[in-house]
Design an enzyme around this catalytic site. Structure first.
Site, PDB file in Angstrom:
ATOM      1  N   ASP A 127       9.305   2.084   5.939  1.00 12.26           N
ATOM      2  CA  ASP A 127      10.147   1.327   6.664  1.00 12.26           C
ATOM      3  C   ASP A 127      11.137   2.240   6.841  1.00 12.26           C
ATOM      4  O   ASP A 127      11.192   2.557   8.405  1.00 12.26           O
ATOM      5  CB  ASP A 127      10.521   0.426   6.083  1.00 12.26           C
TER       6      ASP A 127
ATOM      7  N   GLY B 231      17.288  -9.389   4.986  1.00 11.60           N
ATOM      8  CA  GLY B 231      16.402  -9.974   3.596  1.00 11.60           C
ATOM      9  C   GLY B 231      15.130 -10.955   4.125  1.00 11.60           C
ATOM     10  O   GLY B 231      15.222 -11.477   3.232  1.00 11.60           O
TER      11      GLY B 231
ATOM     12  N   THR C  70       0.733  -0.916  -0.126  1.00 14.72           N
ATOM     13  CA  THR C  70       0.062   0.499  -0.201  1.00 14.72           C
ATOM     14  C   THR C  70       1.305   1.065  -0.119  1.00 14.72           C
ATOM     15  O   THR C  70       0.683   2.090  -0.470  1.00 14.72           O
ATOM     16  CB  THR C  70      -0.643   0.030   1.823  1.00 14.72           C
ATOM     17  N   ASP C  71       1.872   0.698   0.620  1.00  9.47           N
ATOM     18  CA  ASP C  71       3.493   2.463   0.583  1.00  9.47           C
ATOM     19  C   ASP C  71       3.439   2.776  -0.853  1.00  9.47           C
ATOM     20  O   ASP C  71       3.108   4.201  -1.197  1.00  9.47           O
ATOM     21  CB  ASP C  71       4.173   2.161   1.124  1.00  9.47           C
TER      22      ASP C  71
ATOM     23  N   LEU D  85      12.752  -7.333   7.818  1.00  9.40           N
ATOM     24  CA  LEU D  85      12.233  -6.994   9.041  1.00  9.40           C
ATOM     25  C   LEU D  85      12.717  -5.703   8.555  1.00  9.40           C
ATOM     26  O   LEU D  85      13.249  -5.240   9.463  1.00  9.40           O
ATOM     27  CB  LEU D  85      13.433  -7.338  10.157  1.00  9.40           C
ATOM     28  N   SER D  86      13.110  -4.994   6.951  1.00  9.78           N
ATOM     29  CA  SER D  86      14.008  -4.224   7.001  1.00  9.78           C
ATOM     30  C   SER D  86      15.207  -3.640   7.672  1.00  9.78           C
ATOM     31  O   SER D  86      15.459  -2.486   8.228  1.00  9.78           O
ATOM     32  CB  SER D  86      12.345  -3.012   7.263  1.00  9.78           C
TER      33      SER D  86
ATOM     34  N   GLU E 204      18.043   5.002  -0.454  1.00  8.12           N
ATOM     35  CA  GLU E 204      17.804   3.460  -1.060  1.00  8.12           C
ATOM     36  C   GLU E 204      17.547   3.717  -2.681  1.00  8.12           C
ATOM     37  O   GLU E 204      17.487   2.889  -3.329  1.00  8.12           O
ATOM     38  CB  GLU E 204      16.910   2.680  -0.232  1.00  8.12           C
TER      39      GLU E 204
HETATM   40  P1  ADP Z   1      16.003  -6.027   4.790  1.00  7.96           P
HETATM   41  O1  ADP Z   1      15.532  -4.871   3.994  1.00  7.96           O
HETATM   42  O2  ADP Z   1      14.248  -6.550   4.308  1.00  7.96           O
HETATM   43  O3  ADP Z   1      16.077  -6.693   5.433  1.00  7.96           O
HETATM   44  P2  ADP Z   1      17.224  -5.804   1.949  1.00  7.96           P
HETATM   45  O4  ADP Z   1      17.925  -6.396   0.602  1.00  7.96           O
HETATM   46  O5  ADP Z   1      16.278  -4.173   1.508  1.00  7.96           O
HETATM   47  O6  ADP Z   1      15.952  -6.052   3.160  1.00  7.96           O
HETATM   48  O7  ADP Z   1      18.400  -4.702   2.637  1.00  7.96           O
HETATM   49  C1  ADP Z   1      20.054  -6.135   3.319  1.00  7.96           C
HETATM   50  C2  ADP Z   1      20.928  -5.403   2.841  1.00  7.96           C
HETATM   51  O8  ADP Z   1      20.837  -3.918   4.340  1.00  7.96           O
HETATM   52  C3  ADP Z   1      21.739  -6.566   3.379  1.00  7.96           C
HETATM   53  O9  ADP Z   1      21.937  -6.725   1.939  1.00  7.96           O
HETATM   54  C4  ADP Z   1      23.004  -5.310   3.577  1.00  7.96           C
HETATM   55  O10 ADP Z   1      23.340  -4.504   2.494  1.00  7.96           O
HETATM   56  C5  ADP Z   1      22.604  -4.158   4.542  1.00  7.96           C
HETATM   57  N1  ADP Z   1      22.669  -4.483   5.595  1.00  7.96           N
HETATM   58  C6  ADP Z   1      21.974  -4.650   6.852  1.00  7.96           C
HETATM   59  N2  ADP Z   1      22.062  -4.851   8.223  1.00  7.96           N
HETATM   60  C7  ADP Z   1      23.538  -4.090   8.022  1.00  7.96           C
HETATM   61  C8  ADP Z   1      24.279  -4.588   8.910  1.00  7.96           C
HETATM   62  N3  ADP Z   1      24.407  -4.971   9.965  1.00  7.96           N
HETATM   63  N4  ADP Z   1      25.494  -4.243   8.099  1.00  7.96           N
HETATM   64  C9  ADP Z   1      25.491  -4.121   7.294  1.00  7.96           C
HETATM   65  N5  ADP Z   1      24.852  -4.079   6.392  1.00  7.96           N
HETATM   66  C10 ADP Z   1      23.501  -3.886   6.517  1.00  7.96           C
HETATM   67 MG    MG Z   2      14.817  -2.814   3.237  1.00  8.75          MG
END
Ligand code: ADP
Ligand code: MG
Length: 422
Positions: free
Chosen positions: A204, A158, A47-48, A161-162, A192
């Protein structure tokens, strides 16, 4: 400086210790730590980006960035950077580090080559989020400090949970003492969109900045007005990761967005001006729905219903009707599964099994779908049976064990001074 009035979560302790090690016991630098939560979405879904409503909760999984201003003495910076202009980031979770020259931010922004060299290609994805935030901050007129930032997190990557928004918020706050604001959320969303290439909505980032513990955040994604709505006492949230990677996610997500655009073009022929699906009431849609071929009709139906459900959900929360709220979550899941077609068999099974547990009010997939996690809203105390029921179900049907996270709601992101004792 006084001690922060918070108990630091695990990633904050890890990031701070990592920073101190790299500073080689040099305590003379001004140091601070940002702490930014992940989130789950209780109602709303896709929805966002339709200018609609969402109702997420920030959860107690975090990304933290421990930051010390001025690091020209570190080994890495002496090797590569002009003294005093280096801004370096270390990811403890990825075992990687990179450095920006803050006099060169315009060049990273203007030259795709320079940005690629800085972020080192697609495999160092985390660098893109960080560099993206820095570039957008500079473009917005923030003065970017030199320094060293050490990043650690425990938001599962991924899984819906963002973690990415938590990372952006953590970097933003570590660099800018200006605090958590809606503008900061928009800036991180731009980072992003532009620098990672993910066309995400603002939910998010907004949640990571603006949420309050014990409350769900009712956000109007069109004008960014929001209200934090108390969750009924004695309720809790469990997130169950199906373990299915969202492999198809990017392509399918884009496809849904295109389907919505096509639907709008067709709908406008009969409705007249329609900026987004937010402007389409359930009543008007009922009159004109036949104009849309499948699957477009179903996609639009989902969005129209999901928006209405968020508003009704807010009423249920205000009235402390947890069961009625849970039913709306289940309706939302069924709609995501059958009309928007973003569920998987594993997610469906998790929802179905969760609902057989006494004390569970509702369950649904969270995030974009195509794998990832379900969120279960339940009475406190039924965590054990819930875990057991879902683990057994998934193991016998699919031969895999889900990862179960019992979470608490959390406050939005903040930044605190680091004391010498951690
Ligand atoms: P979600 O936001 O649903 O968890 P995304 O694919 O949007 O999944 O984002 C995941 C990405 O965010 C990871 O591949 C990494 O690049 C970055 N990220 C998330 N947490 C960390 C962390 N603790 N340290 C470094 N990068 C992170
Ligand atoms: Mg994300």
């Amino acid at each position: 400086m006084t001690s922060p009035a918070v108990v630091w979560p695990e990633p904050a302790g890890r990031a701070s210790r990592g920073l101190l090690e790299l500073l080689d016991e040099d305590m003379s630098r001004r140091r601070r730590i940002s702490i930014a939560p992940g989130r789950v979405n209780l109602l709303g879904g896709h929805t966002d980006y339709n200018d609609g409503f969402v109702l997420p909760v920030a959860v107690d999984r975090y990304v933290s960035c421990a930051f010390a201003e001025g690091v020209e003495h570190t080994e890495h910076t002496e090797r590569t950077g002009p003294k005093g202009k280096a801004l370096e980031f270390v990811s403890l979770d990825f075992g990687d580090r990179f450095m920006l020259d803050i006099t060169d931010i315009d060049r990273y922004r203007e030259s795709a080559d320079a940005f690629e060299r800085l972020t080192g290609g697609p495999k160092n994805r985390w660098r893109r989020y960080v560099a993206g935030v820095v570039i957008e901050m500079e473009a917005a007129g923030s003065s970017i400090p030199t320094g060293l930032g050490v990043i650690a997190g425990d938001v599962p990557l991924g899984s819906g949970l963002s973690s990415s928004a938590a990372l952006e918020a953590a970097v933003y706050l570590a660099l800018n003492n200006g605090g958590a604001t809606p503008e900061a959320a928009l800036l991180c969303q731009r980072a992003e969109n532009r620098w990672v290439g993910v066309p995400c909505g603002v939910m998010d980032q907004f949640t990571s900045f603006m949420a309050e513990a014990g409350k769900a955040l009712f956000l109007d994604c069109r004008d960014l007005t929001w209200r934090n709505i108390p969750l009924p006492a004695g309720t809790a949230v469990t997130v169950i990761d199906s373990g299915v990677q969202r492999e198809l996610a990017d392509g399918e997500y884009l496809k849904r967005r295109q389907e919505i655009e096509t639907s709008l073009t067709i709908l406008r022929k009969v409705t007249g001006p329609l900026e987004s699906l937010r402007d389409l009431s359930p009543e008007v849609f009922e009159e004109v729905e036949d104009i849309l071929p499948e699957p477009l009709r179903s996609r639009v139906q989902h969005v129209v219903d999901a928006n209405a459900r968020v508003r009704e959900g807010v009423t249920r929360l205000v009235l402390e009707e947890s069961e009625g709220f849970g039913e709306l979550m289940v309706d939302c899941h069924l709609s995501l599964a059958h009309l928007y077609e973003v569920s998987t068999s594993e997610l469906d099974l998790i929802v179905e099994r969760s609902l057989t547990v006494d004390g569970v009010f509702g369950a649904r997939l969270t995030g974009a779908g195509f794998g990832g996690c379900c969120v279960v809203f339940h009475r406190e105390g039924c965590e054990g049976p819930l875990r057991e029921r879902v683990e057994k179900g998934l193991e016998s049907e699919f031969g895999r064990r889900p990862t179960v996270h019992h979470l608490h709601s959390a406050d939005g992101a903040g930044v605190y001074p680091i004391e010498d004792q951690i």
